[in-house]
Design an enzyme around this catalytic site. Sequence first.
Site, PDB file in Angstrom:
ATOM      1  N   TYR A  54       1.090  -1.271  -0.036  1.00 56.05           N
ATOM      2  CA  TYR A  54      -0.254  -0.137   0.015  1.00 56.05           C
ATOM      3  C   TYR A  54       0.408   1.175  -0.039  1.00 56.05           C
ATOM      4  CZ  TYR A  54      -4.181  -3.354   1.421  1.00 56.05           C
ATOM      5  OH  TYR A  54      -4.704  -3.885   1.322  1.00 56.05           O
ATOM      6  N   TYR A  89     -14.817  -3.875   1.717  1.00 55.63           N
ATOM      7  CA  TYR A  89     -14.063  -4.068   1.370  1.00 55.63           C
ATOM      8  C   TYR A  89     -12.830  -5.553   2.361  1.00 55.63           C
ATOM      9  CZ  TYR A  89      -8.187  -5.457   2.130  1.00 55.63           C
ATOM     10  OH  TYR A  89      -7.173  -5.566   2.565  1.00 55.63           O
ATOM     11  N   ASP A  99     -17.962 -11.294   7.728  1.00 52.40           N
ATOM     12  CA  ASP A  99     -16.178 -10.754   7.726  1.00 52.40           C
ATOM     13  C   ASP A  99     -16.381 -10.266   9.155  1.00 52.40           C
ATOM     14  OD1 ASP A  99     -14.426  -9.915   7.284  1.00 52.40           O
ATOM     15  OD2 ASP A  99     -14.692  -8.962   5.470  1.00 52.40           O
ATOM     16  N   LYS A 158      -6.730 -11.448  11.943  1.00 51.78           N
ATOM     17  CA  LYS A 158      -6.190 -10.428  12.604  1.00 51.78           C
ATOM     18  C   LYS A 158      -5.778 -10.333  13.827  1.00 51.78           C
ATOM     19  CE  LYS A 158      -6.985  -6.429   9.074  1.00 51.78           C
ATOM     20  NZ  LYS A 158      -5.521  -7.025   9.209  1.00 51.78           N
TER      21      LYS A 158
END
Length: 446
Positions: free
Chosen positions: A16, A147, A253, A282
């Site tokens: 990114y 996303y 999600d 995560k």
Amino acid sequence: MDKLLEKDKKYIWHPYTQMKDHDVNPPIVIERAKGIKLYGTNGKMYYDTISSWWCNIHGHNHPKIKAAIKKQIDKLDHVLFAGFTHKPAILLSEKLISLVSDTDLRKVFYSDNGSTSVEVALKMSLQYWKNTGQKQKKKFVHLGNSYHGDTVGAMSVSDVSLFNENFSDIMFDSYKVPSPYCYRCHVKKGINECKIDCIVQLEKLLKDKHNEISAFIIEPLVQAAGGMIIYPKEYIIKAYKLCKKYKIHLILDEVATGFGRTGKMFAYQYTEIKPDFLCISKGITSGYLPLGVTITTDEIYSGFYDYYEKKKTFYHGHTYTANPISCATALASLEIFEEENTLFRIKNLIPIFHRRMEEFRLLAFVGDVRYIGMIGAIELVKDKKTKIPFAFEERIGMKIYKEGIKKGIILRPLGNVIYLYLPLSIKRYEMTIILDKMFDVIKNIK
């Protein structure tokens, strides 16, 4: 430029990142971390206000997690997970199922990150319908501003943005419905008159196309990378009911929202919905090691459970599926939740955090302030009345990031959105320092 940075520039391509920016603003070399603080080789300290990309929960260098990793390394480093199993994966699966006992989720499938946990859910949903004789159900539905990851399937059920627009040629077609983006409501309703009218397009789509739709995927309550858009729980409750009515899988999600981020272990627990799939990653290991998990129901599992020759096997896997060290790390992280009473402790911090976030509304360029649990976001605009955003080329977020770094806080922007994803181990005085510095940065930006 020191020798380490010279080698970084010579060999490394960062994620990114427009690497040309590093000609002027080289990356900060971090050599150690403790609690919510990062220490650079430049002698400076930085508050890790975004939990090192939303995964660090209990602070860096937590003794219990380090001990669990060292103990597991001495026993078993890695073993293939096809035809073999091991204690850390078994115990972790049992623990995860206990955490979602308010649903029908009963089977755990391991992968290695958030994107792959989503890929697994998409593929399981699609193959389930094929295995049960409904091959026409092969489309997916997602929200605008969504996303779900950077692998091809995950990109295909994400809104087109800077993250994926260059790869549209390899993405499959999916249906998109408007985001429940209250600040920029597409049905032009004020917060006091909202009756979740924004769900009408989802309802119409499912009514008209349910025979060809496999699943609806959504991040519950918070669209994270899409701009930290925090929306009413009533939206997802209505969406769940529509999925049940039209026999469409619901994929949640919770890669970004799971493990206490919203104040509950999982964001869906603000409701009584029962998803068909739950994707997590995560925070599951508190950011110490990679691990992805997709949890699903016995009903989905039974659609694959048959004689080998029927070819209903789920042919999907990863080399590091259920890595023993990662699983042991996740178990240690979940034990910390209990031993340190993490969710109870942050209940006292959350109201204080939210009150402080409200103070940002007074600042000139702050259009909207959003928060839930220990997540807070500020959307910057050029004009508060018209809500006109700053242009991409103005890079207002980058200006704030640079000023934040000078003050020792990480304010990594999402376009015009500046956010906090605070570690749950944060202390009140640390939170006060961060918010004071952040307020000062945004107040003085020009």
